[in-house]
Design a protein around this motif. Structure first.
Motif, short mmCIF file in Angstrom:
data_model
loop_
_atom_site.label_atom_id
_atom_site.label_comp_id
_atom_site.label_asym_id
_atom_site.label_seq_id
_atom_site.Cartn_x
_atom_site.Cartn_y
_atom_site.Cartn_z
N ILE A 35 1.03 -1.23 0.02
CA ILE A 35 0.05 -0.02 -0.06
C ILE A 35 0.89 1.45 0.09
O ILE A 35 0.58 2.37 -0.91
CB ILE A 35 -0.96 0.07 1.25
CG1 ILE A 35 -2.04 -1.02 1.02
CG2 ILE A 35 -1.63 1.33 1.47
CD1 ILE A 35 -2.72 -1.14 2.42
N SER A 36 1.90 1.45 0.88
CA SER A 36 2.83 2.33 0.85
C SER A 36 3.45 2.66 -0.42
O SER A 36 3.48 3.91 -0.70
CB SER A 36 3.74 2.11 2.11
OG SER A 36 4.86 1.40 1.68
N LEU A 37 4.02 1.76 -1.09
CA LEU A 37 4.66 1.81 -2.39
C LEU A 37 3.64 2.36 -3.52
O LEU A 37 4.14 3.60 -4.18
CB LEU A 37 5.21 0.73 -2.82
CG LEU A 37 6.31 0.20 -2.06
CD1 LEU A 37 6.91 -1.14 -2.43
CD2 LEU A 37 7.55 1.08 -2.34
N VAL A 38 2.49 1.92 -3.68
CA VAL A 38 1.63 2.15 -4.58
C VAL A 38 1.07 3.47 -4.28
O VAL A 38 0.90 4.54 -5.15
CB VAL A 38 0.51 1.17 -4.86
CG1 VAL A 38 -0.59 1.60 -5.79
CG2 VAL A 38 0.97 -0.08 -5.23
N GLY A 39 0.55 3.77 -3.20
CA GLY A 39 -0.04 5.10 -2.57
C GLY A 39 1.06 6.16 -2.62
O GLY A 39 0.68 7.30 -3.13
N GLY A 40 2.40 6.06 -2.32
CA GLY A 40 3.22 7.07 -2.69
C GLY A 40 3.50 7.54 -3.98
O GLY A 40 3.78 8.79 -4.25
N VAL A 41 3.68 6.48 -4.86
CA VAL A 41 3.74 6.84 -6.35
C VAL A 41 2.80 7.76 -6.75
O VAL A 41 2.58 8.64 -7.46
CB VAL A 41 4.15 5.48 -7.08
CG1 VAL A 41 4.05 6.02 -8.64
CG2 VAL A 41 5.40 4.94 -6.91
N ALA A 42 1.37 7.22 -6.45
CA ALA A 42 0.24 7.71 -7.27
C ALA A 42 0.12 9.20 -6.47
O ALA A 42 -0.15 10.04 -7.40
CB ALA A 42 -1.00 7.00 -6.59
N PHE A 43 0.21 9.49 -5.16
CA PHE A 43 0.02 10.75 -4.86
C PHE A 43 1.19 11.70 -5.20
O PHE A 43 1.01 12.84 -5.11
CB PHE A 43 -0.20 10.66 -3.18
CG PHE A 43 -1.33 10.34 -2.74
CD1 PHE A 43 -2.47 11.40 -2.79
CD2 PHE A 43 -1.92 8.99 -2.57
CE1 PHE A 43 -3.88 10.86 -2.58
CE2 PHE A 43 -3.06 8.55 -2.26
CZ PHE A 43 -4.15 9.57 -2.24
#
Length: 459
Positions: free
Chosen positions: A103-111
């Motif tokens: 979640i942290s990786l995907v969310g960090g890239v998206a935001f």
């Protein structure tokens, strides 16, 4: 489930000493983090001028608006994992750790992408002055490019905190923070890179701290060990993280949105007011992170003990965290205020800028400890699995009221002090509402646990 030597046993023994041992590294971690952020502001203020100072300082609300959802999700991971620790469910801990990292990786890239694209439009919407907006946009875009690493650091720290380890995240942050300070001075004072140098230093430090924590998790034993081959979304744990994390993150985003409106109102007083408010805001951040150490402590301790169904201990955790938090925050608030001449001089040599800073400190900083009334209560409710209710109370009692104040009272009385008064007013209103909500939720949970215990005895 074997207890790590790095972890604090939250389920047994006297509470106060353990609460303090858990909170102190959190307090130091957050204070160091803010110190390094303050270094960004101080370095550009001393070596790049007041326009660069305003550009960096005015970005705070915008940055928080994007990253608070990720921070909220990391709190969700903290609560869910700590709850499983209390239940002794090693298999669920392992699956939740890997879900949280993904979640942290995907969310960090998206935001991060959203932040880069939306940087200038957000600053324009806030009414950033023409002499500041170009520098502010440059800073934001570089900062958001490093957002995935910041997200990863927050999630890794939450995972370690869930088992009672707050010391190693502190050590990692201290190392990366020293690098941040060194790079700030090198890039700004020596190479004259202004706000770009500050942003590059921040991204580099965030990357270093995230990589160190990843390395620690890869070396952990048993259920907390990170194996990148096992990264996947486990639906049950993903859902629970979202149930806790999304309301908390949305609360943070709306809270930051209200601060964007306040920053826009501050902008209407000109660059000196922006610089002075930004300088004073650093000490509110320092005080908040002292306060927040006990908020995080209350949430994590409550999560583990709620998982173990020990409601009496949950009640004692709440009381001790509230008392300790108020004392620590009061000391911080009044210490900064009475030393305001010295502390503000660290950020600016301008007497005009300093006067704006003193006004904010008098109207806001002196009353910040009141916020514990709703922060601790909300944290305790999240520890018991209730995240939506405290989010709603905070959004309505704090955020909505602040925006309403700007478009009513402040619109009629265009005065800086009048603008700042909304902070203590909303803390009092939200605190009363949150205390009522907490005691109602706690009573219901105590009844539920009592009924469940009776059923277990009958079985």
């Amino acid at each position: 489930m074997r207890n790590s030597s790095n972890a604090i046993d939250m389920l047994h023994g006297p509470l106060l000493k353990k609460i303090i041992l858990f909170a102190l590294p959190l307090m130091a971690t957050s204070s160091l983090q803010q110190l390094f952020n303050a270094t960004d502001v101080a370095v550009v203020g001393q070596f790049a001028g007041s326009q660069a100072l305003a550009a960096v300082g005015s970005n705070g609300p915008v940055i928080n608006l994007i990253i608070n959802l990720l921070i909220g999700l990391s709190l969700g991971a903290n609560v869910v994992i700590a709850n499983y620790v209390g239940q002794g469910r090693a298999d669920r801990i392992r699956d939740t750790v890997h879900t949280a990292i993904l979640i942290s990786l995907v969310g960090g890239v998206a935001f991060g992408i959203v932040g880069i694209v939306a940087s200038r439009p957000m600053l324009e919407a806030m009414g950033s002055p023409d002499d500041v907006i170009d520098l502010a946009t440059l800073y934001l875009r570089i900062f958001f490019a490093g957002l995935p690493m910041m997200s990863l650091y927050n999630f890794c720290s939450s995972i370690l905190r869930s088992k009672g380890d707050t010391m190693r995240p502190l050590i990692c942050l201290a190392i990366s923070g020293a690098v941040n300070v060194g790079l700030n001075l090198l890039l700004v004072a020596v190479f004259h890179m202004s706000v770009a140098g500050v942003a590059i230093a921040t991204v580099t430090a965030n990357t270093l701290s995230a990589l160190m924590l990843i390395r620690i998790l890869m070396k952990e034993s048993e259920e907390f060990r990170l194996d990148f081959r096992k990264l996947r979304i486990h639906k049950e744990h993903f859902k629970r993280i979202l149930q806790i994390g999304i309301p908390s993150g949305v609360q943070g985003m709306v809270f930051s949105l209200s601060n964007v409106f306040i920053q826009a109102a501050v902008n209407s007083f000109g660059s000196d007011a922006i610089a002075g408010s930004s300088a004073a805001l650093n000490f509110e951040y320092f005080s908040y992170f002292v306060l927040n150490a006990f908020v995080q402590t209350a949430m994590t301790f409550t999560s583990q003990n709620y998982g173990a169904m020990d409601m009496k201990r949950c009640r004692n955790i709440y009381l001790r965290c509230m008392i300790a938090g108020v004392i620590a925050t009061l000391i911080c608030n009044f210490g900064f205020y009475f030393g305001r001449v010295f502390f503000i001089s660290l950020f600016t040599g301008s007497a005009a800028v300093a006067e704006w800073a003193y006004i904010r400190m008098r109207c806001v900083l002196l009353y910040q400890w009141i916020a514990l009334s709703y922060e601790i209560s909300g944290a305790a409710m999240r520890g018991m699995g209730h995240s939506t209710l405290p989010a709603l109370v905070t959004v309505i009692g704090t955020c909505v009221l602040r925006i309403a104040w700007i478009f009513t009272v402040f619109l009629k009385i265009h005065d800086f002090e009048m603008l700042m008064h909304i902070y203590p007013i909303t803390w009092i209103v939200t605190g009363i509402a949150m205390l009522i909500a907490y005691f109602l939720v706690r009573r219901r949970e105590e009844r539920r646990v009592a009924v469940y215990s009776l059923m277990q005895v009958d079985l």
